[in-house]
Design a protein around this motif. Structure first.
Motif, short mmCIF file in Angstrom:
data_model
loop_
_atom_site.label_atom_id
_atom_site.label_comp_id
_atom_site.label_asym_id
_atom_site.label_seq_id
_atom_site.Cartn_x
_atom_site.Cartn_y
_atom_site.Cartn_z
N GLY A 22 0.19 6.98 16.25
CA GLY A 22 0.54 7.40 14.90
C GLY A 22 0.01 8.78 14.55
N ARG A 23 0.70 9.42 13.63
CA ARG A 23 0.25 10.73 13.15
C ARG A 23 -1.15 10.60 12.54
N GLY A 24 -1.97 11.58 12.84
CA GLY A 24 -3.33 11.56 12.31
C GLY A 24 -4.33 10.85 13.21
N PHE A 25 -3.83 10.26 14.32
CA PHE A 25 -4.71 9.57 15.27
C PHE A 25 -4.63 10.27 16.62
N ARG A 26 -5.71 10.19 17.37
CA ARG A 26 -5.74 10.75 18.72
C ARG A 26 -6.46 9.78 19.63
N LEU A 27 -5.82 9.42 20.71
CA LEU A 27 -6.42 8.53 21.71
C LEU A 27 -7.12 9.38 22.76
N GLN A 28 -8.35 9.03 23.07
CA GLN A 28 -9.05 9.75 24.14
C GLN A 28 -10.06 8.84 24.82
N TRP A 29 -10.36 9.16 26.07
CA TRP A 29 -11.37 8.46 26.84
C TRP A 29 -12.73 9.03 26.48
N GLU A 30 -13.66 8.16 26.15
CA GLU A 30 -15.04 8.56 25.84
C GLU A 30 -15.92 8.14 27.01
N GLU A 31 -16.31 9.12 27.80
CA GLU A 31 -17.13 8.86 28.99
C GLU A 31 -18.43 8.16 28.62
N MET A 88 0.42 -4.78 19.33
CA MET A 88 1.20 -3.69 18.75
C MET A 88 1.54 -3.94 17.28
N GLU A 89 1.76 -5.19 16.94
CA GLU A 89 2.04 -5.54 15.55
C GLU A 89 0.83 -5.20 14.67
N ILE A 90 -0.35 -5.57 15.13
CA ILE A 90 -1.58 -5.25 14.39
C ILE A 90 -1.78 -3.74 14.34
N ALA A 91 -1.57 -3.06 15.48
CA ALA A 91 -1.74 -1.60 15.54
C ALA A 91 -0.76 -0.90 14.59
N GLY A 92 0.44 -1.44 14.46
CA GLY A 92 1.41 -0.87 13.53
C GLY A 92 0.96 -1.01 12.09
N LYS A 93 0.39 -2.17 11.76
CA LYS A 93 -0.10 -2.38 10.39
C LYS A 93 -1.25 -1.44 10.07
N GLN A 94 -2.03 -1.09 11.10
CA GLN A 94 -3.16 -0.15 10.91
C GLN A 94 -2.70 1.31 10.98
N ARG A 95 -1.41 1.52 11.27
CA ARG A 95 -0.80 2.85 11.45
C ARG A 95 -1.28 3.58 12.69
N TRP A 96 -1.86 2.81 13.64
CA TRP A 96 -2.25 3.40 14.91
C TRP A 96 -1.02 3.74 15.74
N LEU A 97 0.08 3.00 15.51
CA LEU A 97 1.32 3.19 16.25
C LEU A 97 2.48 3.44 15.31
N MET A 99 6.30 -0.06 10.21
CA MET A 99 7.03 -1.21 10.72
C MET A 99 6.26 -2.47 10.37
N THR A 100 6.95 -3.44 9.86
CA THR A 100 6.32 -4.73 9.61
C THR A 100 6.91 -5.73 10.58
N GLY A 101 6.11 -6.68 11.00
CA GLY A 101 6.58 -7.66 11.96
C GLY A 101 6.45 -7.12 13.38
N ALA A 102 6.92 -7.95 14.32
CA ALA A 102 6.82 -7.59 15.73
C ALA A 102 7.79 -6.46 16.06
N PRO A 103 7.35 -5.51 16.89
CA PRO A 103 8.24 -4.42 17.28
C PRO A 103 9.32 -4.93 18.23
N PRO A 104 10.55 -4.42 18.11
CA PRO A 104 11.60 -4.80 19.06
C PRO A 104 11.22 -4.34 20.46
N LEU A 105 11.58 -5.11 21.48
CA LEU A 105 11.24 -4.76 22.85
C LEU A 105 11.89 -3.46 23.30
N SER A 106 12.97 -3.06 22.64
CA SER A 106 13.66 -1.83 23.01
C SER A 106 13.08 -0.59 22.33
N SER A 107 12.19 -0.77 21.37
CA SER A 107 11.62 0.38 20.65
C SER A 107 10.53 1.03 21.49
#
Length: 94
Positions: free
Chosen positions: A14-23, A80-89, A1-9
């Motif tokens: 993103g695939r290939g990424f995993r979010l986790q808490w690092e104690e 979110m726009e930046i995260a989308g460009k990085q493929r995090w989202l 996605m390029t540009g700002a994400p729609p509020l309804s999306s």
């Protein structure tokens, strides 16, 4: 996605990424095969809500309620726009 994400999306990690808490680092990190991204508190709070079921608007509302603040939409959408460009989202259409 390029540009700002729609509020309804509905964003999800993103695939290939995993979010986790690092104690040890006392923060959320985004892991991927080539490395790791250490997130600040705001980034972690946004990304932990990106599960593909909440819309951008719902995430903004949750964050505003959780932190007792209004007017976070611009900052959240900007991140979110930046995260989308990085493929995090990735996004699901509404």
């Amino acid at each position: 996605m390029t540009g700002a994400p729609p509020l309804s999306s509905s964003p999800r990690i993103g695939r290939g990424f995993r979010l986790q808490w690092e104690e040890v680092q006392n923060c959320f990190v985004l892991l991927y095969p080539e490395g790791m991204v250490k997130l600040n508190q705001s980034g972690g709070e946004i990304l932990k809500r990106c599960d593909g079921t909440r819309s951008v608007a719902q995430i903004v509302a949750e964050l505003e309620q959780a932190f007792g603040m209004q007017g976070l939409e611009g900052d959240v959408v900007g991140f979110m726009e930046i995260a989308g460009k990085q493929r995090w989202l990735e996004w699901e259409a509404a």
